[in-house]
Structures are given as C-alpha cells and as structure tokens.
Design a protein around this motif. Structure first.
Motif, short mmCIF file in Angstrom:
data_model
loop_
_atom_site.label_atom_id
_atom_site.label_comp_id
_atom_site.label_asym_id
_atom_site.label_seq_id
_atom_site.Cartn_x
_atom_site.Cartn_y
_atom_site.Cartn_z
N ILE A 117 0.86 -1.19 0.00
CA ILE A 117 0.00 0.00 0.00
C ILE A 117 0.90 1.24 0.00
CG2 ILE A 117 -1.83 1.24 1.19
CD1 ILE A 117 -2.56 -1.36 2.57
N PRO A 118 0.74 2.19 -0.96
CA PRO A 118 -0.14 2.14 -2.13
C PRO A 118 0.39 1.17 -3.18
CG PRO A 118 1.20 4.10 -2.23
CD PRO A 118 1.50 3.47 -0.89
N SER A 119 -0.46 0.77 -4.13
CA SER A 119 -0.12 -0.26 -5.10
C SER A 119 -0.20 0.27 -6.52
CB SER A 119 -1.07 -1.46 -4.94
OG SER A 119 -1.08 -1.92 -3.61
N THR A 120 0.48 1.37 -6.79
CA THR A 120 0.31 2.06 -8.06
C THR A 120 0.73 1.22 -9.26
OG1 THR A 120 0.70 4.15 -6.93
CG2 THR A 120 0.86 4.17 -9.32
N ASN A 121 1.82 0.46 -9.14
CA ASN A 121 2.33 -0.28 -10.30
C ASN A 121 2.25 -1.79 -10.13
OD1 ASN A 121 3.16 2.05 -11.82
ND2 ASN A 121 4.85 2.30 -10.39
N VAL A 122 1.36 -2.26 -9.30
CA VAL A 122 1.15 -3.70 -9.15
C VAL A 122 0.08 -4.14 -10.14
CG1 VAL A 122 0.51 -5.56 -7.59
CG2 VAL A 122 1.78 -3.58 -6.71
N PRO A 123 0.39 -5.11 -11.01
CA PRO A 123 -0.63 -5.57 -11.97
C PRO A 123 -1.78 -6.28 -11.25
CG PRO A 123 1.58 -6.28 -12.62
CD PRO A 123 1.68 -5.76 -11.22
N VAL A 124 -2.96 -6.19 -11.85
CA VAL A 124 -4.10 -6.89 -11.30
C VAL A 124 -4.03 -8.36 -11.68
CG1 VAL A 124 -5.59 -4.88 -11.28
CG2 VAL A 124 -5.54 -6.34 -13.30
N ILE A 125 -4.72 -9.20 -10.91
CA ILE A 125 -4.82 -10.62 -11.19
C ILE A 125 -6.31 -10.98 -11.20
CG2 ILE A 125 -2.58 -11.13 -10.17
CD1 ILE A 125 -4.07 -12.13 -7.67
N THR A 126 -6.62 -12.20 -11.59
CA THR A 126 -8.00 -12.67 -11.58
C THR A 126 -8.28 -13.43 -10.29
OG1 THR A 126 -8.03 -12.86 -13.99
CG2 THR A 126 -9.73 -14.04 -12.79
N LEU A 127 -9.34 -13.05 -9.60
CA LEU A 127 -9.76 -13.70 -8.37
C LEU A 127 -11.24 -14.04 -8.46
CD1 LEU A 127 -8.05 -11.35 -5.72
CD2 LEU A 127 -7.24 -13.59 -6.48
N ASN A 128 -11.70 -14.95 -7.60
CA ASN A 128 -13.13 -15.26 -7.50
C ASN A 128 -13.73 -14.42 -6.40
OD1 ASN A 128 -11.72 -18.21 -8.21
ND2 ASN A 128 -13.57 -17.76 -9.37
N ILE A 129 -14.75 -13.61 -6.78
CA ILE A 129 -15.33 -12.68 -5.82
C ILE A 129 -16.43 -13.31 -4.97
CG2 ILE A 129 -16.96 -11.83 -7.56
CD1 ILE A 129 -16.88 -9.12 -6.26
N GLY A 130 -17.19 -14.24 -5.52
CA GLY A 130 -18.30 -14.81 -4.76
C GLY A 130 -19.48 -15.09 -5.68
N ASN A 131 -20.70 -14.92 -5.17
CA ASN A 131 -21.90 -15.32 -5.91
C ASN A 131 -22.80 -14.12 -6.20
OD1 ASN A 131 -20.85 -17.89 -5.43
ND2 ASN A 131 -22.12 -18.17 -3.59
N ALA A 132 -23.69 -14.30 -7.17
CA ALA A 132 -24.63 -13.25 -7.54
C ALA A 132 -25.90 -13.87 -8.12
CB ALA A 132 -24.01 -12.30 -8.56
N THR A 133 -26.96 -13.09 -8.10
CA THR A 133 -28.26 -13.54 -8.64
C THR A 133 -28.83 -12.44 -9.52
OG1 THR A 133 -28.70 -14.85 -6.65
CG2 THR A 133 -30.58 -14.32 -8.05
N SER A 134 -29.37 -12.84 -10.67
CA SER A 134 -30.03 -11.89 -11.57
C SER A 134 -31.39 -12.45 -11.96
CB SER A 134 -29.18 -11.65 -12.82
OG SER A 134 -29.82 -10.75 -13.69
N LYS A 135 -32.37 -11.60 -11.87
CA LYS A 135 -33.71 -12.01 -12.30
C LYS A 135 -34.34 -10.85 -13.04
CE LYS A 135 -35.46 -11.12 -7.59
NZ LYS A 135 -34.15 -10.99 -6.94
N GLY A 136 -35.30 -11.18 -13.93
CA GLY A 136 -35.88 -10.09 -14.70
C GLY A 136 -36.93 -10.54 -15.69
N PHE A 137 -37.35 -9.56 -16.48
CA PHE A 137 -38.42 -9.74 -17.47
C PHE A 137 -37.99 -9.07 -18.77
CE2 PHE A 137 -42.02 -7.57 -19.55
CZ PHE A 137 -42.78 -8.68 -19.94
N GLU A 138 -38.25 -9.74 -19.90
CA GLU A 138 -37.92 -9.19 -21.21
C GLU A 138 -39.11 -9.37 -22.14
OE1 GLU A 138 -33.19 -10.16 -21.68
OE2 GLU A 138 -34.61 -11.80 -21.99
N THR A 139 -39.27 -8.44 -23.05
CA THR A 139 -40.32 -8.57 -24.06
C THR A 139 -39.91 -7.80 -25.32
OG1 THR A 139 -42.67 -8.20 -24.58
CG2 THR A 139 -41.61 -6.58 -23.15
N ASP A 140 -40.35 -8.29 -26.47
CA ASP A 140 -40.14 -7.58 -27.72
C ASP A 140 -41.27 -7.93 -28.67
OD1 ASP A 140 -39.19 -9.72 -29.87
OD2 ASP A 140 -38.19 -10.21 -27.99
N GLY A 141 -41.47 -7.09 -29.67
CA GLY A 141 -42.54 -7.37 -30.61
C GLY A 141 -42.65 -6.35 -31.71
N THR A 142 -43.55 -6.62 -32.64
CA THR A 142 -43.82 -5.71 -33.76
C THR A 142 -45.33 -5.66 -34.00
OG1 THR A 142 -43.61 -7.49 -35.40
CG2 THR A 142 -41.62 -6.25 -34.88
#
Length: 590
Positions: free
Chosen positions: A408-433
């Motif tokens: 700290i601080p980490s100005t020039n440290v490259p980022v890496i890939t980590l697992n953050i956790g879980n998520a949920t998405s719900k919704g409604f979609e519609t289309d028409g003519t």
C-alpha cells in the motif's frame, strides 16, 4: 473509415485540430460452395480483417494524482492525496475533478498515440452429408490467427503532469522524479484450430444428435509500461506485437496453451400431435491448460503451471403449442467460464509481489439459468409479442483485482483474476412488432433486470480503500447491483415503407432507445448516467441493391458510455459515447 466526433484539446504540432475515437477497418474474403453429388455439399471460407482503432474519447481521474480532487472517502494512508473515491454520477467534464490550481486544459487531453491494431485471418471448411432420409453427418473445421498490439497513454494530464517516477530508471536502481506520465504497450498473439464432427437423426417424433469437438489454442500476451516527459508524443512499434523497445518496465505476460475436448448430445421427443416437445442436452468438456510467464526472469514465474478443468453442463427444455401461433416454453441450463492461472510473481522492483499460494489459480465461474417464456403471433401475424422471465444464479464470479498481499499504495502492481463470490439476476424481457397498416410498422423491446451480489460476497478490489463511512472496511458488497448493467432498458421504433414508380421500395425509420443508470463498480459508489438516444434512417431499394442515409444520436446527446474502475492507485476511466454521426450505406446483393 471514421474520424470520431470528440475534439482533442491536446496541443498539436502546428496547431492542427484533431478528433479522437476514430477507426479504420477493412474486411475481405471469399467463399466456395461445392456440391459434387446431390447428397454431399462442401463450403470453404476465408476472411481477413485489418482493424485500427484510436484511443477512445475518455479521461482518467485518480486518487494518486495531486491534480485530482475526488469527492468521497477518507484517506487511509499518508500517501493519499485526498478523498480516494468517487461518489455519484460521473461527470462528462474532466475538470469537475480537478484541483483549483491544476494546470490541466479543459476537455479531452490525449497525446498522439498509435492506438490499437489488429490483423485476423479466419479459415473455415464445412462438409454436410445426407446419408439417408433420416441420418445426416457434418464436419466443421476452423482456424483463426489473430495478432494485436495497443500503445496508449490515458494519463489525467500528459501536458503538464505532476511529479512522477521515471520507471525505466528504477530498473537501473535509480529513483528519478520529474514531470513524467506513463504509457503502456500490450501485445498479443492468439492461434486456434478446431474440429467438430456430429451426426443427427430425425425419426418422426424422435430426434437425436451426437458430436465430438477438439481444439488447440495458443495465447501469448505481454504488457509493459514506460515513462514519458510531459508534452511528449507516445511512440513505439505498432506493427510488431512483441517489440517492446521503449517500454522496458514489464508488468505481466504469459504464454498459455489450451487443449479442449468435448462430447455433446441432444435428444428430443414430440408428442400430443406435435404440440409438446421435451428435449435434453448434455455437454462434457475437458480443458487441459498450461501457463508460463512470457516476460519475467523470476524463477517462480518460469515454472510451467498446468491444470485440467472438467465440466459437465446440461440443458433441459420443454415447449407447448397452444395454437399454431402461440407457444409456451421453459428451460433450465448450466453454463461455465473456465478457470485459469495468475503469474506467481507480479510487478517489478518496488512493486514486486509474490502471490499467496491460493491466488495463483482461480476457479471456474458457473451459472444456472432458468427461463419461462412465450412467443405469439396475433391478428393474422400483424402483431408479434414475445416475452420471458428469467432467473440466473452465478457462483465463483471472476474479477480483476490486486493481490491480497499487495503493498500500500499499489500504483504499479498488476491486477490478477480472483473469484469474488456469488450473484443472482432475475428479470423480465419482451419484444414485438405491430403492422399498423401495410405501410406503417411499430417495433419495441423492453427489459427490467435485478442483478445483485449474494449475501456474504466481498470485493477484493476495495481492500484497504473503504473507511466504514462511504463503504465498509470489510469490502462487503451484499445486495449491491452488478456493475455495467442497466436495470431498465427500453426501445421503440416506427417505420414507414411503400413502393414508388412501381418497383422502388422506399422506407423511413426512427427509433428511440433508453437505458437507466449503471453502476461503475461493485460497491455502487459511482454511477454512469441514464441516457436516451434517437436514431433515424431513410432508404430506397430495388431488386439487387439498396441505399440508406442514416443518422445516429441525432439530438447530439453527450454522455458517459462506460467507466473503467482502476484498482491500482484507485481511479476511474470514463469513456464517452459518440455524438451525432451521419452516413450513407450502399449494399449490392449478388
């Protein structure tokens, strides 16, 4: 060829005006279709694409830059220049976040730079055989070779930067400070070859498919940075991806190979006079991955990392025809995004960080998607209405973040890939003519979403940043909205078309699109503003040709289209959507 719509206020040589956000892309290719005998066909395709894209119209704002003034959060270290975070709607004006004494010029400031260049070659061969009236066989071959390089600088103020570190000098053990800003070069080569064979069987109500897939992929990537004096142009070899002359400070780079095999199949059965259909699909995939650092002299990075990822993903669907024009369907499917590796050591010299053993590899990201929907045609086909509701459950979401033991601080440290956790998405979609008359047609689409992080999810990107006032020190993001997602999206359009002079078909079309605000990061502190855009087109066609005059964003809406959350040093990189653009498109069919 496109020059961009945003003016660049960076002082140009000779005072010539310049815009940013342009591109120069070209694609050409050819196809051959052969039918040697009536039950056998073969297709051969070749395409080549050359792409050049300027840097996007954008600016950076960082808590580590003394010229910047972010608006929320309490500084946690003596090195912090002020509030480390940005809260509220991200401004279209960079000077919103400038210190009163900053010498930064207004608007977009981007030095001349090579930008992004890519060359891609694509080869494809497909063979189809009707073995019997019920049995068919297919073989598909693909080969892709893509090489790309990007040389950019997105500093807040590359004209009169604050005192910064000369990065190349640090490699010689020297600490030299001056009016420096940083530039970066990324180079990549990706080569993939794939084979797929499948056999399908159609026997009345029973249908079946079985297949096998094999691919080999090599992906080489390198990322280096340098320091430049204020007012300098950004230069470098923009044709050779791995010539890093002038960019000596290596941040990261890997050579990764993936060998993938998969067996897949589908079985369906129709019943109740073909009104109902049940189908089940299954795919078993094995990815053998190896990874080795391509740029580092670190002994830990030179070791070859290898792991096999074995996944099985099912999909089940059922549909029922209420009538010939009305269908109900339901589905459940699992999806997987493969896991992988991080380099065991990231950064160089003062930023050198040896990853904890548990962060060298990351897990696959998975989701289950459940959907129930309907597709309908009413009024003799004049009215089309489709709609669905869905529920998606993610586990082990992948995210770009700093190592947990980064300094700290980490100005020039490259980022890496980590697992953050879980998520949920719900919704409604519609289309028409809806065909109002023979000449007038109305179309629409709408989506209402609710994508949130699950309870207990924490973000490693906010580690050592939050102050328990604007955000929790625990970095807990439970219930927060996933970034870069609008909860409401709507679009509607109206088209008028008719024939003139007997054989010429002409049309006029206009549409309006709306999307609600988006969160810039998972803590939901900064937001991208909602936007409404209006587009227009008019065209005429006959037989084998058509011509269209079009305009996009014709009301000249100025808006932030996206914002990149910068983990190292904590910052934000808002990029702008294009202002009004107009053009003519002519198409010939042959």
């Amino acid at each position: 060829l496109f020059d961009g719509t945003w003016k660049n206020n960076y002082p140009q040589v000779g005072g010539d005006p310049q815009t940013v956000g342009g591109h120069d892309n070209e694609t050409y290719g050819g196809s051959i279709h052969i039918t040697p005998i009536n039950w056998l066909t073969a297709d051969f395709d070749f395409f080549k694409t050359n792409r050049h894209e300027d840097i996007k119209p954008a600016y950076n704002v960082s808590s580590g830059d003394a010229q910047n003034l972010l608006n929320c959060g309490t500084k946690l270290t003596a090195a912090s220049a002020g509030p480390p975070l940005l809260c509220g709607t991200i401004s279209i004006d960079p000077q919103t976040y400038q210190q009163p004494n900053s010498p930064r010029l207004g608007g977009i400031l981007q030095p001349k730079q090579p930008g992004f260049n890519n060359r891609t070659e694509f080869y494809r061969a497909a063979i189809h055989a009707d073995l019997t009236s019920e049995l068919r066989a297919d073989y598909l071959f693909g080969h892709v070779r893509a090489i790309a390089t990007e040389i950019t600088a997105s500093a807040n103020n590359p004209v009169t930067p604050v005192i910064g570190l000369n990065l190349p000098a640090t490699l010689q053990g020297q600490l030299i400070f001056g009016p420096y800003f940083s530039a970066q070069k990324e180079g990549g080569l990706n080569v993939q070859t794939s084979h797929e064979a499948r056999v399908s069987w159609d026997h009345g109500p029973f249908k079946a498919l079985a297949g096998f897939y094999y691919s080999e992929n090599t992906d080489i990537y390198a990322f280096r940075i340098t320091s430049l004096l204020g007012g300098s142009a950004v230069t470098g070899n923009d044709q050779s991806a791995f010539d890093f002359t002038g960019f000596p400070f290596a941040l990261t780079g890997t050579t990764q190979t993936v060998k993938s095999t998969a067996e897949f199949g589908r079985l369906s059965y129709s019943f109740l006079d073909d009104k109902a259909t049940l189908a089940a699909e299954l795919r078993h995939n094995v990815e053998d991955k190896t990874s080795q650092d391509a740029v580092s002299a670190e002994p830990l990075n030179r070791q070859l990392l290898s792991k096999s990822f074995d996944t099985t993903t099912p999909r089940i669907t059922a549909d029922y025809k209420l009538t010939d024009k009305n269908l109900l369907y339901v589905s459940a499917a699992q999806g997987t995004k493969s896991g992988g590796f991080n380099s065991p050591v990231v950064g160089t010299t003062v930023s050198r960080t040896v990853l904890l053993p548990g962060e060298v590899a990351f897990l696959p990201e998975e989701n289950w998607t459940y959907e129930f929907g309907t597709k309908n045609a009413f009024m003799g086909g004049r009215l089309i209405v489709n709609a669905d509701i869905f529920y998606i459950k993610w586990t082990n979401l992948q995210i770009q973040a700093l190592p947990s033991n980064a300094p700290i601080p980490s100005t020039n440290v490259p980022v890496i890939t980590l697992n953050i956790g879980n998520a949920t998405s719900k919704g409604f979609e519609t289309d028409g003519t809806f065909a109002i008359t023979e000449q007038w047609k109305f179309n629409y689409s709408a989506a209402i979403l609710d994508p949130t992080y699950d309870a207990g999810t924490t973000s490693p990107r906010f580690r050592n940043v939050c102050d328990n006032i604007v955000c929790p020190k625990s970095s807990n993001v439970s219930g927060k909205t996933l970034p870069r997602t609008s909860k409401q999206q709507f679009a509607a359009g109206l088209t008028y078309s008719d024939y003139i002079a007997g054989n010429y078909l002409w049309n006029v079309h206009s549409d309006v699109t709306y999307q609600s605000k988006q969160q810039a990061e998972e803590m939901n502190l900064a937001q991208i503003q909602p936007r409404t855009l209006v587009n227009f087109s008019a065209g005429i066609s006959k037989d084998w040709w058509e011509a269209t005059v079009w305009g996009k964003n014709i009301l000249n809406k100025k808006y932030v289209a996206d914002a990149f959350f910068i983990v190292s040093g904590v910052g934000y990189g808002p990029s702008f959507g294009e202002k009004s653009t107009y053009g003519v498109t002519v198409t010939a069919h042959y």
